[in-house]
Design an enzyme around this catalytic site. Structure first.
Site, mmCIF file in Angstrom:
data_model
loop_
_atom_site.group_PDB
_atom_site.id
_atom_site.type_symbol
_atom_site.label_atom_id
_atom_site.label_comp_id
_atom_site.label_asym_id
_atom_site.label_seq_id
_atom_site.Cartn_x
_atom_site.Cartn_y
_atom_site.Cartn_z
ATOM 1 N N ASP A 71 0.739 -1.132 0.024
ATOM 2 C CA ASP A 71 0.070 -0.045 -0.049
ATOM 3 C C ASP A 71 0.848 1.221 -0.032
ATOM 4 O O ASP A 71 1.765 1.255 0.693
ATOM 5 C CB ASP A 71 -1.015 0.006 1.183
ATOM 6 C CG ASP A 71 -2.078 0.894 0.973
ATOM 7 O OD1 ASP A 71 -3.058 0.532 0.053
ATOM 8 O OD2 ASP A 71 -2.038 2.181 1.529
ATOM 9 N N SER A 72 0.728 2.203 -0.951
ATOM 10 C CA SER A 72 1.534 3.162 -1.155
ATOM 11 C C SER A 72 0.869 4.244 -1.483
ATOM 12 O O SER A 72 -0.315 4.383 -1.769
ATOM 13 C CB SER A 72 2.640 2.894 -2.164
ATOM 14 O OG SER A 72 2.021 2.149 -3.216
ATOM 15 N N PHE A 154 4.932 5.955 -13.152
ATOM 16 C CA PHE A 154 3.455 5.915 -13.239
ATOM 17 C C PHE A 154 2.776 6.521 -12.152
ATOM 18 O O PHE A 154 3.590 7.407 -11.700
ATOM 19 C CB PHE A 154 2.920 4.353 -12.962
ATOM 20 C CG PHE A 154 2.977 3.495 -11.623
ATOM 21 C CD1 PHE A 154 4.609 3.107 -11.221
ATOM 22 C CD2 PHE A 154 2.112 3.872 -10.826
ATOM 23 C CE1 PHE A 154 4.426 2.719 -10.033
ATOM 24 C CE2 PHE A 154 2.215 3.228 -9.360
ATOM 25 C CZ PHE A 154 3.494 2.733 -9.031
ATOM 26 N N LYS A 177 15.241 4.994 -10.359
ATOM 27 C CA LYS A 177 14.170 5.159 -9.508
ATOM 28 C C LYS A 177 14.115 4.192 -8.446
ATOM 29 O O LYS A 177 13.958 4.243 -7.116
ATOM 30 C CB LYS A 177 12.686 5.135 -10.168
ATOM 31 C CG LYS A 177 11.480 5.243 -9.226
ATOM 32 C CD LYS A 177 10.032 5.001 -10.178
ATOM 33 C CE LYS A 177 9.177 5.055 -8.827
ATOM 34 N NZ LYS A 177 7.795 4.600 -9.515
ATOM 35 N N HIS A 182 10.737 4.654 -2.453
ATOM 36 C CA HIS A 182 9.835 4.104 -1.342
ATOM 37 C C HIS A 182 9.977 2.671 -1.469
ATOM 38 O O HIS A 182 9.991 1.882 -0.790
ATOM 39 C CB HIS A 182 8.538 4.802 -1.354
ATOM 40 C CG HIS A 182 7.880 4.994 -2.551
ATOM 41 N ND1 HIS A 182 8.510 5.271 -3.665
ATOM 42 C CD2 HIS A 182 6.391 4.762 -2.835
ATOM 43 C CE1 HIS A 182 7.304 5.252 -4.629
ATOM 44 N NE2 HIS A 182 6.341 4.609 -4.076
HETATM 45 P P1 ITT Z 1 -3.377 -2.387 -5.251
HETATM 46 O O1 ITT Z 1 -4.342 -1.886 -4.075
HETATM 47 O O2 ITT Z 1 -4.357 -3.367 -6.204
HETATM 48 O O3 ITT Z 1 -2.158 -2.818 -4.887
HETATM 49 P P2 ITT Z 1 -3.575 0.519 -6.208
HETATM 50 O O4 ITT Z 1 -3.208 0.999 -7.357
HETATM 51 O O5 ITT Z 1 -5.151 0.585 -5.656
HETATM 52 O O6 ITT Z 1 -3.234 -1.142 -6.117
HETATM 53 P P3 ITT Z 1 -2.779 1.686 -3.736
HETATM 54 O O7 ITT Z 1 -4.307 1.658 -2.766
HETATM 55 O O8 ITT Z 1 -1.732 1.377 -2.706
HETATM 56 O O9 ITT Z 1 -2.756 0.714 -4.837
HETATM 57 O O10 ITT Z 1 -2.593 3.264 -4.325
HETATM 58 C C1 ITT Z 1 -1.301 3.508 -4.578
HETATM 59 C C2 ITT Z 1 -1.370 5.005 -5.499
HETATM 60 O O11 ITT Z 1 -0.436 5.808 -5.117
HETATM 61 C C3 ITT Z 1 -1.201 4.425 -6.879
HETATM 62 O O12 ITT Z 1 -2.277 4.020 -7.692
HETATM 63 C C4 ITT Z 1 -0.411 5.802 -7.653
HETATM 64 O O13 ITT Z 1 -1.361 6.612 -7.541
HETATM 65 C C5 ITT Z 1 0.320 6.488 -6.326
HETATM 66 N N1 ITT Z 1 1.778 5.613 -6.115
HETATM 67 C C6 ITT Z 1 2.234 4.654 -5.541
HETATM 68 N N2 ITT Z 1 3.641 4.277 -5.674
HETATM 69 C C7 ITT Z 1 3.909 5.423 -6.761
HETATM 70 C C8 ITT Z 1 5.021 5.354 -7.585
HETATM 71 O O14 ITT Z 1 6.012 4.625 -7.364
HETATM 72 N N3 ITT Z 1 5.027 6.465 -8.340
HETATM 73 C C9 ITT Z 1 3.902 7.172 -8.550
HETATM 74 N N4 ITT Z 1 2.707 7.094 -8.182
HETATM 75 C C10 ITT Z 1 2.772 6.230 -6.903
#
Ligand code: ITT
Length: 198
Positions: A71-72, A154, A177, A182
């Site tokens: 989760d990120s 992305f 990257k 993170h």
């Molecule tokens: P899952 O829950 O299925 O893993 P998700 O895309 O819904 O996929 P999150 O709820 O963790 O995942 O949302 C993370 C969002 O944060 C992701 O869709 C991106 O918009 C942003 N994000 C996370 N890591 C990133 C990165 O390395 N570079 C750019 N944006 C990032």
């Protein structure tokens, strides 16, 4: 050898995991490949809580397997930490990132560079067969750029500017990257803990 299920529907996270830990990722299958069909309600207040909600939801169906989840998101200080845990849903789940990034730049148009501080956070949760679990976190500090720049990465990468590198994370090669990101930090820390278990 236990199966390792990655509890994500985000192809970019899977691609980065494969780049960051190529040997480990050879063993990994997605939750879709494992046959998981349920819904996961990501209602936690922190990245770590949400990562564990995802991992444990899958682990409940596949108790014999190792399950990992990511989760990120992006936390922008001038927006009170937004979008934070709502990063995927922020400004609409289906809104293209080109548009989301433009709106963020517009909202910060009066904020000077030194106050545009932000960080990407990645929590990785792991559920082990037998009920043990753990989470690790990685962060990268940066600033919100004054424009959209770069084709790589992305999501919010084209507006996330890293001062030491003089570029956004979208302008970096995948290796550049992943070395400082993170997700790179969190996934490497996760692999170290998991290796001790395996
Ligand atoms: P899952 O829950 O299925 O893993 P998700 O895309 O819904 O996929 P999150 O709820 O963790 O995942 O949302 C993370 C969002 O944060 C992701 O869709 C991106 O918009 C942003 N994000 C996370 N890591 C990133 C990165 O390395 N570079 C750019 N944006 C990032």
């Amino acid at each position: 050898m236990k199966r390792i299920i990655f509890a994500t529907g985000n192809k970019n996270k899977l691609r980065e995991l494969r780049e960051i830990l190529p040997d480990f990722a050879g063993e990994v299958i997605t939750m879709k490949e494992a046959g998981f069909t349920g819904d996961i309600d990501e209602n936690g207040k922190t990245f770590s809580e949400n990562a564990m909600i995802k991992a444990s939801s899958i682990a409940a169906q596949f108790p014999e397997d190792i399950v990992i989840a990511d989760d990120s998101g992006l936390c922008i200080d001038a927006l009170g930490g937004e979008p934070g845990v709502y990063s995927a849903r922020y400004l609409g789940e289906d809104t293209p990132y080109e548009k989301k990034n433009s709106i963020i730049l517009e909202r910060l148009s009066d904020v000077p560079f030194e106050k545009r501080t932000a960080r990407f956070v990645c929590a990785v949760a792991v559920c082990l067969p037998g009920g043990e679990d753990f989470t690790v976190e990685g962060t990268i500090e940066g600033h919100i750029h004054d424009r959209i720049e770069g084709e790589g990465g992305f999501g919010y990468d084209p507006i996330f500017y890293v001062q030491d590198a003089h570029m956004t994370t979208a302008q970096m090669t995948p290796d550049e990257k992943n070395a400082i990101s993170h997700r790179g930090k969190a996934m490497r820390a996760m692999a170290e803990r998991l290796e001790a278990y395996l």
